[in-house]
Design an enzyme around this catalytic site. Structure first.
Site, short mmCIF file in Angstrom:
data_model
loop_
_atom_site.label_atom_id
_atom_site.label_comp_id
_atom_site.label_asym_id
_atom_site.label_seq_id
_atom_site.Cartn_x
_atom_site.Cartn_y
_atom_site.Cartn_z
N SER A 149 -54.80 26.16 -46.10
CA SER A 149 -54.72 25.46 -44.79
C SER A 149 -56.04 24.78 -44.20
O SER A 149 -56.71 25.60 -44.23
CB SER A 149 -53.92 26.37 -43.77
N GLY A 150 -56.05 23.66 -43.97
CA GLY A 150 -57.32 23.06 -43.66
C GLY A 150 -58.19 22.42 -44.74
O GLY A 150 -59.19 22.00 -44.35
N THR A 154 -52.67 17.59 -46.71
CA THR A 154 -51.88 16.55 -46.15
C THR A 154 -52.80 15.08 -46.16
O THR A 154 -52.18 14.00 -46.56
CB THR A 154 -51.78 16.75 -44.80
N ASN A 199 -56.64 25.47 -39.19
CA ASN A 199 -56.47 23.90 -39.24
C ASN A 199 -55.66 23.63 -37.79
O ASN A 199 -54.74 23.98 -37.72
CB ASN A 199 -55.56 23.71 -40.52
N SER A 202 -51.87 21.83 -39.38
CA SER A 202 -51.70 22.61 -40.83
C SER A 202 -50.30 22.22 -41.11
O SER A 202 -49.17 22.53 -40.20
CB SER A 202 -51.91 24.05 -40.37
N SER A 203 -49.94 21.95 -42.58
CA SER A 203 -48.54 21.63 -42.67
C SER A 203 -47.93 23.19 -42.81
O SER A 203 -48.28 24.13 -43.56
CB SER A 203 -48.40 21.13 -44.03
N GLY A 430 -51.47 26.64 -50.66
CA GLY A 430 -52.10 27.14 -51.55
C GLY A 430 -51.99 28.64 -51.63
O GLY A 430 -51.35 29.15 -50.76
N GLU A 432 -52.26 32.36 -50.35
CA GLU A 432 -52.65 32.63 -49.06
C GLU A 432 -53.10 34.13 -49.00
O GLU A 432 -52.05 34.99 -49.53
CB GLU A 432 -51.83 32.60 -47.91
#
Length: 1046
Positions: A149-150, A154, A199, A202-203, A430, A432
């Site tokens: 994330s970050g 995206t 992020n 973040s998605s 990704g 985590e």
């Protein structure tokens, strides 16, 4: 590698350069064309700067097994704002946390249709390579984007969509599809993204998007599949995190009427689901502006006003559900204390309020075929409320994705789907690893295990196929096969997911702890599974009793089982939903379908890395990056890619680039390409173990071999450049000279033609003029006719032009050209007009003094012209006002005269009447009389009225006689005087006395009265000089020279 021959290249430069013609034909094969901003540079061209900017492909790292070397290469490139690097065909992307000028339309055009390795690494290169492969090979493609994330996943997917939107063919329908594809991003981000600690955008779901292309390569449709939406975020957020963006956008950006209709207040602090993270507002997020963008995107995608209203009703209902509060009865049953929220919910959801209220406080139990309603306690009711909120939001998100898919679907019946091609875009979490890892991290890491398995299989398969196609022996590659971990998670009946589902469905008091115990019993002996109970003493110190550890391909991860069963069940009671499959199983099934989709396509990979947690530009956190390199499996990717040969290129590309290093291949190789490459590498001293020659490509095993070759080329370029420059300068100057010479010859010929035509024309005109002139001269005495009109006109013209050039300049100039017979009368008229004009101009310009002078001259002219011998000599001499100054007149005389005004005074000589003795006197002309003065004595006054006349001779002497009337007793007789200025004096006397007609000019002698009754005579004769004396006969004899003949 033995590079002894490379050292001799510089000394053989002159011998290896052939005729100039070859130079100019092949310069494009020697030196790569580099764009103005350095974009179009082949990968090999950048190797010379590798000490500063690193290598563009990690495969070319000399020490490819060193994680330190890998990260140092990342650091060098990140420092130079080079955020993209390859691992073979895999793109590694670093988030720069700032805007870079590398995403313009101009950059897109530079990557369009260009070979993958002919340009520097970029997300556009991956997108274009996938697109070209789809078009040329007619095989579906997919781009897999992963990272923390970050890390920029995206944004990477947005860049791919933007690239296709700009570079693909377009039409009106295609443009609509492009717009909808692009506008799906802000909608999905609003409903599926949230601020996390790592992020701000973040998605919180996985997204796979298919972009459908027609046979022309234009995007005509699309389809989106979402995975594992983080529904738990709807009801709970960690400190410093937020709920999904849409809630805050609605509160901040919604119009007052809309919020009033939804029963909402413009304050996020009023809603329980929005304050759990204690972070309702973020400075870097503009919710109001994002709301406008999202609403506009919904309109472009095709949502109707009613659909948007229904969607916002559901979003508002989730906020109202979060504000539903419970109280407890004495019996322990829960009841709702916030009736207002129930009213809003009933209206917004379109359900009966009583039924909804009962469903939120009771659960349905089936016993012996009968349905019974059992009350819930406060904790159970709160859990049921949160479960309903998550279910509503999850199903709303699914409906939203389906609605977007409907708008993206290509509905043309004439479209043949068999001719269509697809590019898939996978944007998913990704690997985590957090401080506390739960069910969500378990699912995410399971997904990444499957993707890693797919990547290894496809990479090895691609490598093996390439080796077999080139006829090179395939050497088995040792790698970590994570199938054992995937089986541990997904194996039927024995895998962790199967055990979790079984524990959720079994009767009795199932809990997270019983699930953990069952795991220990079932898979406890697995080499990649460990719990606190099964661990040794050292490991137990770092593991909790409620945790189990999986040893993934990317490392060890501890998972806390608390909440596993609830999140897998989603905790909806029968009266809230129908029984459906557990979350983990659903995810496993959808992941299996995703793997099938990806296996059917040709994959491209983008691995995203974030350089630091603070989102600061230019900051490189080595510890964090090493963590991501490990969990993204980049070192394993590199090791698999480097198991064979580090570098491979087609023969034509390799020979074209390096042929200048060998005299036999430079400047052109006329034989087979494989023979040319073989000759080249032998000359360079490649050892057999360093390379292999395939059917169409050369394979180089070690990067140092390529580096040495590239360094030799860099040295070689200097000598080639010097020779090329000198040859080019000579060629360009010769070309310039030839062009200038040709231009000069053309100009000269053109100018000579103009001059010749002018000369011919002039001669024709001259001949015609002469012919007409001669004919006119012959007929000049005849009346005007066509034969003589030109001649007559010319004669007249010539006369007028001559007259124009020789007009008299003054009134005294009497010259005038002789006119032709036909212009005699006109000439005379012109002469008169000219004279009148000159006189008029002359008179206009004279002043009063000069006018007075001219008037006196006119009087003198009338009296003396052609009569007095010395008159012509007086004409050019100006008449003066007086010949005596104030000093010449005695003061006593001035007193005697008094106030009488003296008009003129002149010294004269008076001759006595008796004896003619000469005496010096002064003649003064007053207003009424003339007086003769001897020093201070006034000797005689002659009134003008008594002056009968004046006599003067015609000779050049100055003698004159004033005749006085005899009746005047005061006068003694006529006065005989002599003046040197006789013309001036007599003119003054004539004017003052008004006697212009009384001046007599005599020839021979003058008689005068000496006294009453007596006469005297003055005889005048011509002589050589002036003599005045008394003659023997008693007369006064005057001899004067003759100056002019009359």
């Amino acid at each position: 590698m033995d590079l002894s021959n490379i050292g001799n290249l510089m000394r053989k430069t002159q011998a290896s350069i052939v005729e100039k013609g070859y130079l100019f034909k092949n310069t494009d094969l020697v030196i790569d064309a580099v764009g103005s901003d350095g974009i179009r540079v082949m990968m090999e061209s950048a190797l010379t700067a590798r000490d500063r900017v690193g290598v563009q492909d990690f495969v070319l790292l000399e020490n490819h097994t060193s994680e330190v070397a890998f990260i140092e290469n990342l650091r060098k490139r990140f420092k130079e704002n080079l955020i993209y690097t390859y691992i073979g065909s895999v793109l590694v992307s670093m988030n720069p946390y700032k805007e870079l000028e590398i995403y313009t339309k101009q950059h897109m055009e530079r990557y369009r249709g260009v070979n993958f390795y002919e340009v520097s690494p970029h997300i556009y290169a991956v997108a274009d390579n996938a697109y070209r492969s789809m078009r040329t090979e007619r095989r579906d493609q997919c781009i897999l984007i992963s990272g923390e994330s970050g890390a920029g996943k995206t944004e990477a997917s947005k860049k791919v969509l933007q690239y296709y939107a700009v570079t693909c063919p377009a039409s009106e329908h295609v443009q609509t599809v492009k717009d909808r594809l692009l506008q799906s991003n802000p909608v999905l981000e609003a409903f599926g993204n949230a601020k996390t600690l790592r992020n701000d955008n973040s998605s919180r779901f996985g997204k796979y998007m298919d972009i459908q292309f027609d046979f022309k390569g234009a995007p005509v449709g699309g389809h989106i599949i979402n995975y594992l939406l983080e529904k738990s975020r709807v009801v709970h957020q960690s400190h410093g995190e937020r709920n999904f963006h849409i809630f805050y956008q609605l509160i901040e950006g919604g119009e007052d009427d809309l919020l009033r209709r939804l029963g909402l207040e413009k304050n996020a602090q009023q809603y329980q689901y929005l304050v759990k993270g204690n972070c309702p507002k973020v400075s870097s997020i503009n919710d109001r502006n994002d709301w406008k963008i999202m609403r506009k995107a919904l309109s472009i995608i095709g949502f109707t006003d009613d659909e948007v209203e229904e969607l916002l009703n559901i979003i508002a209902s989730v906020l109202h559900l979060g504000n539903v509060q419970y109280g407890g009865e004495d019996s322990g049953s829960a009841y709702i204390t916030t009736e207002t929220q129930i009213k809003y919910l009933a209206r917004l959801l379109g359900v009966d309020g009583t039924v909804l209220k009962e469903a939120l406080t009771h659960k349905k139990i089936i016993a012996k075929g009968e349905e019974l309603m059992s009350p819930l306690n406060q904790e159970q009711a709160a859990s049921a409320r949160d479960a309903l909120s998550k279910a509503i939001y999850g199903r709303t998100f699914t409906w939203l994705v389906n609605k977007i898919n409907d708008s993206l679907a290509f509905k043309d019946d004439s479209f043949n789907s068999k001719n269509a091609s697809v590019i898939g875009l996978l944007d998913i979490y990704g690997f985590e690893v957090f401080q506390n890892n739960s069910f969500e991290q378990f699912c995410i890491n399971y997904c990444n295990e499957k993707l890693q398995q797919l990547f290894i299989e496809l990479t090895l398969k691609s490598e093996q196929e390439e080796y077999e196609a080139e006829g090179i022996t395939w050497e088995p590659v040792q790698y970590f096969n994570n199938k054992i971990i995937c089986d541990l998670v997904e194996e039927k009946f024995k895998g962790i997911i199967s055990i979790l589902d079984e524990e959720c469905l079994r009767p009795g008091d199932a809990s997270d702890i019983t699930f953990l115990e069952k795991l220990e019993d079932t898979v406890g002996g697995h080499a990649h599974f460990l719990t606190h109970k099964l661990a040794d003493g050292k490991t137990r110190k770092v593991m909790g009793r409620e945790e189990f550890r999986l040893i993934h391909y990317a490392g060890e991860v501890n998972y806390n089982v608390n909440g596993f069963l609830d999140k897998n069940n989603d905790l909806l009671f029968r009266n809230l939903k129908e029984v459906r499959a557990q979350t983990a199983t659903q995810f496993k099934n959808s992941l299996a379908k995703l793997m099938e989709i990806l296996m059917s396509k040709e994959p491209s990979y983008v691995r995203c890395i974030k350089p630091n947690d603070a989102k600061q530009a230019g900051r490189f956190d080595e510890v964090l990056i090493r963590h991501q390199v490990k969990y993204l499996g980049l070192m394993e990717n590199l090791r698999v890619r480097r198991a064979g040969f580090a570098y491979r290129r087609r023969y034509e590309t390799f020979l074209q680039r390096y042929k200048s290093l060998c005299p036999d291949t430079w400047p052109n190789w006329d034989g087979r390409l494989v023979d040319g490459v073989s000759t080249l590498v032998k000359y360079l001293g490649y050892k057999p173990e360093e390379y292999k020659l395939g059917r169409t490509k050369i394979f180089i095993r070690f990067p140092k071999t390529l580096f040495a070759t590239e360094d030799a080329l860099e040295v070689r370029k200097h000598s080639l450049a010097t020779k090329l420059q000198s040859s080019w300068k000579g060629y360009s100057q010769k070309t310039k000279y030839r062009k200038m010479r040709q231009s000069a010859v053309k100009i000269q010929a053109w100018w000579r033609g103009i001059l010749a035509r002018r000369e011919a024309k002039r001669r024709r005109e001259a001949a015609n003029t002469i012919r007409r002139f001669v004919k006119g001269f012959i007929y000049r005495h005849q009346p005007r006719c066509p034969e003589n009109e030109y001649f007559l006109d010319y004669v007249r013209y010539s006369f007028l032009m001559k007259l124009h050039r020789s007009l008299p300049k003054t009134v005294l100039d009497k010259s005038w050209p002789t006119p032709p017979p036909a212009l005699i009368e006109a000439s005379e008229q012109l002469r008169k007009l000219c004279m009148q004009n000159m006189v008029w101009k002359y008179c206009k310009n004279i002043n009063s003094e000069w006018k007075h002078q001219l008037e006196q001259k006119m009087v003198a002219s009338e009296i003396f012209k052609d009569k007095k011998d010395n008159y012509p000599q007086s004409v050019p001499k100006l008449f003066v006002g007086t010949r005596l100054s104030g000093e010449d007149i005695n003061p006593k005389l001035q007193q005697a005269v008094g106030n009488e005004k003296m008009k003129y005074a002149v010294p004269v000589t008076k001759y006595d009447r008796k004896g003619y003795k000469a005496r010096n006197r002064q003649l003064m002309l007053m207003a009424d009389s003339a007086i003769i003065v001897e020093e201070a004595k006034l000797k005689q006054r002659i009134d003008y009225s008594s002056l009968k006349g004046i006599s003067v001779s015609s000779l050049s002497d100055g003698m004159f006689v004033l005749h006085v009337a005899c009746e005047d007793n005061k006068q003694k007789g006529d006065v005989v005087l002599q003046s040197e200025h006789v013309i001036e004096t007599l003119t003054k006397v004539a004017i003052c006395a008004d006697k212009m007609n009384s001046i007599n000019i005599n020839q021979g002698s003058i008689k005068f009265n000496v006294a009453q009754g007596k006469e005297g005579i003055i005889d005048f004769t011509s002589g050589s000089e002036l003599l005045i004396a008394k003659a023997k006969n008693g007369h006064l004899s005057v001899t004067a020279p003759r100056l002019n003949s009359r």
